[in-house]
Design a protein around this motif. Structure first.
Motif, PDB file in Angstrom:
ATOM      1  N   LEU A  20       0.742  -0.871  -0.106  1.00 34.94           N
ATOM      2  CA  LEU A  20       0.457   0.144   0.180  1.00 34.94           C
ATOM      3  C   LEU A  20       0.555   1.648   0.343  1.00 34.94           C
ATOM      4  CD1 LEU A  20      -2.981   0.593   0.137  1.00 34.94           C
ATOM      5  CD2 LEU A  20      -3.199   0.649   2.614  1.00 34.94           C
ATOM      6  N   ALA A  21       1.985   1.124   0.980  1.00 36.70           N
ATOM      7  CA  ALA A  21       2.752   2.399   0.601  1.00 36.70           C
ATOM      8  C   ALA A  21       3.919   2.753  -0.538  1.00 36.70           C
ATOM      9  CB  ALA A  21       3.974   2.483   2.061  1.00 36.70           C
ATOM     10  N   THR A  22       4.092   1.223  -0.687  1.00 33.05           N
ATOM     11  CA  THR A  22       5.047   1.464  -2.579  1.00 33.05           C
ATOM     12  C   THR A  22       3.970   1.866  -3.358  1.00 33.05           C
ATOM     13  OG1 THR A  22       5.315  -1.043  -2.602  1.00 33.05           O
ATOM     14  CG2 THR A  22       6.322   0.435  -1.079  1.00 33.05           C
ATOM     15  N   GLY A  23       2.931   1.000  -3.644  1.00 29.67           N
ATOM     16  CA  GLY A  23       2.259   1.114  -4.703  1.00 29.67           C
ATOM     17  C   GLY A  23       2.865  -0.021  -5.988  1.00 29.67           C
ATOM     18  N   THR A  24       3.180  -0.056  -7.235  1.00 30.36           N
ATOM     19  CA  THR A  24       3.230  -0.810  -7.925  1.00 30.36           C
ATOM     20  C   THR A  24       4.294  -0.801  -8.772  1.00 30.36           C
ATOM     21  OG1 THR A  24       1.523  -0.377  -9.848  1.00 30.36           O
ATOM     22  CG2 THR A  24       1.167  -1.762  -8.165  1.00 30.36           C
ATOM     23  N   ALA A  25       4.691  -0.440 -10.066  1.00 26.81           N
ATOM     24  CA  ALA A  25       5.809  -0.440 -10.783  1.00 26.81           C
ATOM     25  C   ALA A  25       5.356   0.565 -11.682  1.00 26.81           C
ATOM     26  CB  ALA A  25       6.444  -1.357 -11.745  1.00 26.81           C
ATOM     27  N   GLN A  26       3.962   0.168 -12.356  1.00 25.82           N
ATOM     28  CA  GLN A  26       3.050   1.203 -13.014  1.00 25.82           C
ATOM     29  C   GLN A  26       2.483   2.646 -12.435  1.00 25.82           C
ATOM     30  OE1 GLN A  26       2.344  -1.632 -12.239  1.00 25.82           O
ATOM     31  NE2 GLN A  26       4.066  -2.985 -14.643  1.00 25.82           N
ATOM     32  N   ALA A  27       2.516   2.122 -10.671  1.00 26.32           N
ATOM     33  CA  ALA A  27       1.729   3.061  -9.988  1.00 26.32           C
ATOM     34  C   ALA A  27       2.428   3.727  -8.889  1.00 26.32           C
ATOM     35  CB  ALA A  27       0.220   3.223 -10.351  1.00 26.32           C
ATOM     36  N   PRO A  28       3.398   4.126  -9.071  1.00 24.33           N
ATOM     37  CA  PRO A  28       4.601   3.690  -7.207  1.00 24.33           C
ATOM     38  C   PRO A  28       4.359   5.158  -7.045  1.00 24.33           C
ATOM     39  CG  PRO A  28       5.988   5.477  -9.677  1.00 24.33           C
ATOM     40  CD  PRO A  28       4.480   4.186 -10.237  1.00 24.33           C
ATOM     41  N   TYR A  29       4.294   4.829  -4.625  1.00 21.53           N
ATOM     42  CA  TYR A  29       3.613   5.883  -4.152  1.00 21.53           C
ATOM     43  C   TYR A  29       5.261   6.503  -3.904  1.00 21.53           C
ATOM     44  CZ  TYR A  29      -1.048   4.245  -5.403  1.00 21.53           C
ATOM     45  OH  TYR A  29      -1.952   4.018  -5.619  1.00 21.53           O
ATOM     46  N   LEU A  30       5.857   5.732  -2.719  1.00 22.46           N
ATOM     47  CA  LEU A  30       6.293   5.921  -1.709  1.00 22.46           C
ATOM     48  C   LEU A  30       7.630   4.851  -2.317  1.00 22.46           C
ATOM     49  CD1 LEU A  30       5.401   6.193   1.826  1.00 22.46           C
ATOM     50  CD2 LEU A  30       5.503   8.422  -0.108  1.00 22.46           C
ATOM     51  N   SER A  31       8.976   5.739  -2.023  1.00 18.18           N
ATOM     52  CA  SER A  31      10.293   4.501  -2.343  1.00 18.18           C
ATOM     53  C   SER A  31      10.317   3.660  -1.314  1.00 18.18           C
ATOM     54  CB  SER A  31      11.121   5.592  -2.926  1.00 18.18           C
ATOM     55  OG  SER A  31      11.830   5.963  -2.224  1.00 18.18           O
ATOM     56  N   PRO A  32      11.254   2.016  -1.928  1.00 15.97           N
ATOM     57  CA  PRO A  32      11.021   1.353  -0.907  1.00 15.97           C
ATOM     58  C   PRO A  32      12.340   1.997  -0.060  1.00 15.97           C
ATOM     59  CG  PRO A  32      10.954   0.443  -3.045  1.00 15.97           C
ATOM     60  CD  PRO A  32      10.828   1.971  -3.614  1.00 15.97           C
ATOM     61  N   TRP A  33      13.284   2.608  -1.149  1.00 15.91           N
ATOM     62  CA  TRP A  33      14.123   3.853   0.267  1.00 15.91           C
ATOM     63  C   TRP A  33      13.350   4.161   1.370  1.00 15.91           C
ATOM     64  CZ3 TRP A  33      19.118   1.794   0.238  1.00 15.91           C
ATOM     65  CH2 TRP A  33      19.791   1.514  -1.179  1.00 15.91           C
ATOM     66  N   PHE A  34      12.558   4.782   1.057  1.00 19.19           N
ATOM     67  CA  PHE A  34      11.465   5.824   2.137  1.00 19.19           C
ATOM     68  C   PHE A  34      11.358   5.157   2.759  1.00 19.19           C
ATOM     69  CE2 PHE A  34       8.463   8.221   3.508  1.00 19.19           C
ATOM     70  CZ  PHE A  34       9.236   9.654   4.321  1.00 19.19           C
ATOM     71  N   VAL A  35      10.373   3.982   2.271  1.00 26.21           N
ATOM     72  CA  VAL A  35       9.603   2.957   3.498  1.00 26.21           C
ATOM     73  C   VAL A  35      10.765   2.554   5.098  1.00 26.21           C
ATOM     74  CG1 VAL A  35       8.728   1.165   3.394  1.00 26.21           C
ATOM     75  CG2 VAL A  35       7.666   3.046   1.843  1.00 26.21           C
TER      76      VAL A  35
END
Length: 303
Positions: A20-35
């Motif tokens: 939910l936080a990162t989203g998907t590759a097609q619709a990214p939200y927060l980057s895995p680094w930031f999470v």
């Protein structure tokens, strides 16, 4: 046992909440680094309050090395690899692979702590790993990618290994520091790295509130409060008995993803999860060496 179930239920929601936080590759939200950095900052702030309120003593130099290893495994490695993997696979897929975590933790404990395990454990560990391999190859073929390991699957296996290393090294100092203080010191020691990391990776684009909700959950519950229930439950009921509640985690992750992410409840995924968990359950029965039986032979000589 109820505290163990509570801890497992909290950890189980980590997969869909991370997605939910990162989203998907097609619709990214927060980057895995930031999470990764952001969840550790939230947990670190709460940990700092807890340690100050309880007037906890600083870890000794001998305790810092295991804490650093736990930091690298649980605070950095696991969430970062998981976050990148969940950009490409759904949480149900990830739940099947992370079902290997209990066996992986036992294997790392056997290697790092030099604990001997019976042959049956290694056989079931190989069987469980084989089932996961069949699952990922089948999923890859059914999605038209041919038979092969996807990059996300390798990231998930790396996440499992990272978490196992963190658990084992954290366990080395749990008796001396206390269960709650281990995770608190891990999060506090990570702050010099995670605070600058969170600031440098702060999102520059608009992010939906659901993604921030996912981040808050994995920071407050997955990284911090869940360990309080989990460690306390094992301390009260015994690690061997309470740790069996981990067998529920993959199924809870799959079920939680249905309302949170709208993922379909696939019978094949549930079937593979059940098969992997069965090997975990049977394998853990062999995780400890067989008891040594001493036979007393009567002597004919007077004593």
């Amino acid at each position: 046992m109820w505290l163990g179930v509570l801890g497992v239920a909290i950890f189980a929601v980590t997969l869909p909440m991370t997605r939910l936080a990162t989203g998907t590759a097609q619709a990214p939200y927060l980057s895995p680094w930031f999470v990764t950095f952001g969840r550790a900052v939230l947990a670190g702030a709460l940990s700092l309050v807890f340690l100050l309120a309880t007037r906890s003593a600083l870890p000794t130099p001998a305790q810092r090395k295991p804490l650093v290893m736990a930091l690298l495994g649980n605070a950095i490695g696991y969430p970062l690899l998981l976050g990148f993997a969940l950009l490409h696979v759904n949480s149900g897929h990830a739940a099947v692979i992370t079902a290997l975590l209990p066996l992986s933790t036992a294997a790392v404990a056997a290697l790092v702590l030099h604990q001997r395990a019976r042959l049956g454990f290694w056989l079931f560990a190989a069987l469980g790993s084989g089932l996961v391999l069949v699952f990922v190859l089948w999923r890859s073929h059914s999605q038209g990618h041919g038979f092969g390991l996807a990059w996300a699957d390798l990231l998930l296996l790396g996440a499992v290994l990272s978490a196992s290393v963190g658990y084992v090294f954290g366990a080395q100092v749990t008796h001396a520091l206390g269960a709650e203080r281990v995770i608190c010191w891990v999060c506090v020691m990570a702050l010099p790295l995670t605070v600058p990391g969170a600031l440098l990776t702060w999102p520059s684009h608009s992010v939906p509130s659901s993604a921030w909700l996912g981040l808050v959950y994995v920071g407050v519950f997955s990284m911090w409060a869940g360990f309080f229930a989990w460690y306390r439950g094992m301390a009260m009921g015994g690690a061997l008995r309470v740790s069996q509640t981990q067998l529920l985690q993959p199924f809870l992750s799959i079920l939680a993803a249905v309302p949170l992410l709208g993922e379909p409840l696939e019978l094949a995924t549930l079937g593979f999860a059940l098969a992997v968990i069965t090997t975990v359950f049977l394998g853990r029965r062999f995780a400890k060496p067989a008891p040594v039986v001493v036979t007393l032979v009567a002597s004919k000589e007077p004593v």
